[in-house]
Write a protein that holds these residues in place. Structure first.
Motif, mmCIF file in Angstrom:
data_model
loop_
_atom_site.group_PDB
_atom_site.id
_atom_site.type_symbol
_atom_site.label_atom_id
_atom_site.label_comp_id
_atom_site.label_asym_id
_atom_site.label_seq_id
_atom_site.Cartn_x
_atom_site.Cartn_y
_atom_site.Cartn_z
ATOM 1 N N ASP A 218 98.848 56.369 103.870
ATOM 2 C CA ASP A 218 97.842 57.408 103.653
ATOM 3 C C ASP A 218 98.401 58.684 103.015
ATOM 4 O O ASP A 218 97.782 59.732 103.083
ATOM 5 N N HIS A 219 99.534 58.598 102.417
ATOM 6 C CA HIS A 219 100.119 59.601 101.519
ATOM 7 C C HIS A 219 101.491 59.063 101.157
ATOM 8 O O HIS A 219 101.738 57.866 101.332
ATOM 9 N N LEU A 220 102.390 59.924 100.664
ATOM 10 C CA LEU A 220 103.719 59.447 100.263
ATOM 11 C C LEU A 220 104.483 58.918 101.484
ATOM 12 O O LEU A 220 104.435 59.512 102.557
ATOM 13 N N LYS B 40 98.344 45.521 94.746
ATOM 14 C CA LYS B 40 99.489 45.797 95.619
ATOM 15 C C LYS B 40 100.131 47.073 95.090
ATOM 16 O O LYS B 40 100.948 47.039 94.157
ATOM 17 N N TRP B 41 99.684 48.178 95.664
ATOM 18 C CA TRP B 41 100.195 49.500 95.281
ATOM 19 C C TRP B 41 100.598 50.257 96.524
ATOM 20 O O TRP B 41 100.092 50.005 97.617
ATOM 21 N N GLU B 42 101.461 51.233 96.376
ATOM 22 C CA GLU B 42 101.604 52.316 97.343
ATOM 23 C C GLU B 42 101.154 53.593 96.640
ATOM 24 O O GLU B 42 101.201 53.685 95.409
ATOM 25 N N PHE B 43 100.710 54.583 97.430
ATOM 26 C CA PHE B 43 100.394 55.876 96.832
ATOM 27 C C PHE B 43 101.674 56.409 96.174
ATOM 28 O O PHE B 43 101.666 56.844 95.029
ATOM 29 N N LEU C 208 99.056 56.506 93.316
ATOM 30 C CA LEU C 208 99.042 57.823 92.675
ATOM 31 C C LEU C 208 99.348 57.576 91.210
ATOM 32 O O LEU C 208 100.359 56.983 90.867
ATOM 33 N N TYR C 209 98.436 58.044 90.366
ATOM 34 C CA TYR C 209 98.533 57.814 88.920
ATOM 35 C C TYR C 209 99.794 58.451 88.346
ATOM 36 O O TYR C 209 100.401 59.334 88.934
ATOM 37 N N ASN C 210 100.125 58.040 87.151
ATOM 38 C CA ASN C 210 101.264 58.571 86.429
ATOM 39 C C ASN C 210 100.877 58.644 84.953
ATOM 40 O O ASN C 210 100.227 57.707 84.470
ATOM 41 N N PRO C 211 101.207 59.724 84.224
ATOM 42 C CA PRO C 211 102.045 60.845 84.651
ATOM 43 C C PRO C 211 101.249 61.899 85.410
ATOM 44 O O PRO C 211 100.058 62.067 85.183
ATOM 45 N N THR C 212 101.938 62.607 86.293
ATOM 46 C CA THR C 212 101.369 63.771 86.966
ATOM 47 C C THR C 212 102.500 64.614 87.539
ATOM 48 O O THR C 212 103.459 64.064 88.087
#
Lengths: 414, 209
Positions: free
Chosen positions: A388-390, A22-25, A87-91
């Motif tokens: 499909d993106h932020l 259960k993630w969001e980008f 979306l991974y972190n850190p970036t």
């Protein structure tokens, strides 16, 4: 099963009886600012870091932390990304969300190993010009950028460090040494190894801007890159070969100590009408390097290798698969991407994303409609559904609540 | 004996030195600048537009052709006896808050290649400035570009300001950029949406019929 185990089971083995992530980008800063006013409980506001560590983690940090009269100190810059697990972190100096995750009982985020994969020593951030409206500065990757304070959107490139063969040779001799590769790893490597070998979340390598179109565009600018495919092919090959060898040298050190779960390439090489470059150019300037890198990764136990490319990428998926890629995201629906068709055509390709983010703003019946294909793909496994993106600011918190709860139900009951 | 077809081919293949050389040869032979542009340069870029739309060529190929066209125009333009009657006049810019220019630049190149006069007012353009420039230049078409979802709403602001200043009905509005859709075009009351430069030229020609 912990988050890491479920991630691997779902993505490597295509298990559909285990709940996927259960993630969001992620979310735009303006979206999170708005949701706090609309009822999102604020326990741990996303925190900006002003620490400069590597180009991987600290790109744009100079801009995010600049003196900005348009950004209230209690709010996030409206155009910053807040990472949401997908979306991974850190970036890129982006903060990590905690409050949305808590609210919807979502999974822990994947983490990205914070390594220096560009120039070492990295460039010292330097403010070149500053007004109340704009900041012009040299970033840690040697790119001069402009940041517009009022819109607070991601800074745009103004001048790039690789201009020609001469500038490239200088960078190569001064900042791309293959001696002392370990200086590109975190200083407290022993502690990092200990922490990551005892983790319960997925750990990734790569990330923005590592890719074979992406890195070139990032360090040369798009127009210079496009022209160089014709005017300077040897220069491009030398850059690509050098970075491939460098990355393999860095990852060899890492993978000797830590098992890594996944890898991210960043390309963003498609737009609404398809790929920006031809299949011939992909074959010549990308595939040989993809093959070398993916062979290396798979030999060293990294079997999930993703490409992040926006836009309509349908036609070039087979080339990426030939290059050893095993997964892709975010499948932008308004550019024509369709996760059901992708799954039918490429059943072994794992996927993330694929839900049209802006449609969430249109209310319950539209949300029910956009989740139908999600249910179908979830049943075949190897899929993490998210926007499909932020998530953009036009999505209010009420609609997001309905969407996310419905999506969580689908995940739990798939 | 070289002819306009050779010049067209040099533009299509992006051979700028050859294109420039042919332009000089034709001028020395006494051919008119107007004919060189029409039958050599614009006809070459027309093929580029068609091939781009058909996915036969991609952005790098468009760029090298546009470069060959631009360098050839620099040679030919001083010899024009009168202003070439353009297909139309396009004023184009990226909206406020957005500094991305590659999409806008590609669209500009396609329009120039198709024989339009293009006035590029740059990036991060506030609504008031768009309106001021529309008033000043009286273009047939206004092109607006945005790459970021968060700056999309600026397109709506531009249209509102144009309405306030009674300029909306005097210009056709084409919008484009990664997050832009046909539905969004309808929502804000623009006249056309195009996903790329080549289709933007088609849409413009349709609007100006």
């Amino acid at each position: 099963m912990n988050t890491r185990e479920r991630f691997l089971e779902t993505m490597l083995n295509f298990s559909s009886d285990k709940a996927t992530m259960k993630w969001e980008f992620g979310y735009w800063g303006e979206t999170i600012n708005k949701w706090y006013k609309e009822g999102l409980k604020e326990n741990e506001r996303p925190q900006l870091s002003d620490e400069i560590t590597t180009p991987t983690a600290s790109l744009y940090s100079t801009a995010w932390n600049s003196n900005n009269k348009y950004v209230d100190e209690n709010e996030l810059p409206s155009g910053i990304a807040v990472t949401g697990g997908g979306l991974y972190n850190p970036t890129q100096g982006f903060p990590l969300d905690n409050d949305v995750r808590e609210y919807f009982n979502m999974d822990k985020s994947q983490k990205l190993l914070n390594l220096n994969l560009l120039f070492q020593p990295m460039f010292k951030p330097e403010v070149l010009e500053e007004t109340e409206e704009e900041l012009k500065y040299k970033d840690v990757d040697g790119v001069t950028r402009i940041y517009l304070k009022e819109s607070a959107t991601i800074p745009s490139g103004w001048e790039w460090p690789i201009k020609d063969k001469e500038s490239w040779e200088k960078l190569k001799s001064e900042r791309l040494s293959f001696e002392n590769i370990r200086s590109r790893l975190p200083e407290n490597w022993g502690e990092v190894v200990e922490e990551y070998n005892d983790r319960d979340y997925p750990l990734a390598l790569g990330g923005y801007p590592q890719g074979y179109f992406g890195t070139l565009a990032h360090l040369m600018g798009y127009e210079e890159l496009f022209i160089s495919y014709y005017d300077n092919p040897d220069l491009l090959h030398d850059i690509l070969k050098t970075f491939t060898d460098l990355w393999i040298a860095v990852y060899s050190e890492v993978l000797a100590d830590i098992d890594v779960d996944l890898f991210h390439f960043w390309e963003d090489m498609s737009f609404g009408s398809g790929s920006m470059i031809s299949k011939e150019h992909i074959r010549e300037f990308m595939l040989p390097y993809y093959k070398k890198m993916t062979d290396f990764l798979k030999t060293n136990g990294v079997d999930l290798i993703f490409i992040d490319t926006d836009g309509d990428c349908m036609d070039i998926i087979p080339l990426f698969i030939e290059g050893g890629i095993t997964g892709m995201y975010p499948f932008e629906v308004n550019c024509g991407m369709d996760i059901v068709k992708v799954r039918e055509k490429y059943p072994d390709l794992v996927m993330m994303g694929g839900i049209p983010k802006s449609e969430i703003a249109k209310g319950k019946s539209k949300i029910d409609e956009i989740l139908k294909p999600v249910k179908k793909v979830l049943e075949s496994g190897g899929y993490i559904p998210f926007g499909d993106h932020l998530i953009p600011p036009e999505v209010d918190f009420e609609n997001f609540k309905y969407y996310r709860r419905r999506l969580n139900d689908l995940i739990e009951n798939s | 004996m070289r002819d306009y077809k050779d010049l067209s081919n040099a533009i299509i293949t992006g051979k700028k030195n050859e294109a420039v050389e042919l332009c000089n040869i034709f001028l020395d032979e006494g051919k008119s600048a107007e004919d060189i542009i029409k039958y050599g340069l614009v006809s070459g870029m027309d093929v580029i537009g068609q091939r781009f739309k058909a996915d036969e060529i991609f952005v790098p190929e468009v760029l090298i052709s546009a470069r060959a066209m631009q360098e050839s125009m620099d040679v030919v333009k001083p010899h024009l006896e009168s202003d070439v009657s353009a297909e139309g006049k396009l004023l184009i810019g990226t909206v406020k808050g957005d500094l991305h220019d590659i999409g806008k630049n590609l669209v500009s190149m396609m329009f120039k290649g198709a024989g339009f006069e293009v006035i590029d007012i740059g990036v991060n353009i506030p609504a008031e400035k768009f309106a001021k420039k529309v008033e000043e230049h009286r273009p047939d078409l206004l092109g607006m570009s945005a790459l970021l979802t968060t700056t999309l709403s600026e397109m709506r602001n531009v249209i509102e300001v144009l309405k306030e200043k009674k300029l909306r009905n005097k210009v056709n509005i084409i919008i484009g950029g990664a997050p832009v859709t046909n539905e969004f075009k309808e929502e804000i009351g623009a006249d056309a949406y195009a996903p790329d430069g080549s289709r933007a030229v088609d849409a413009a020609k349709e609007l100006l019929k």
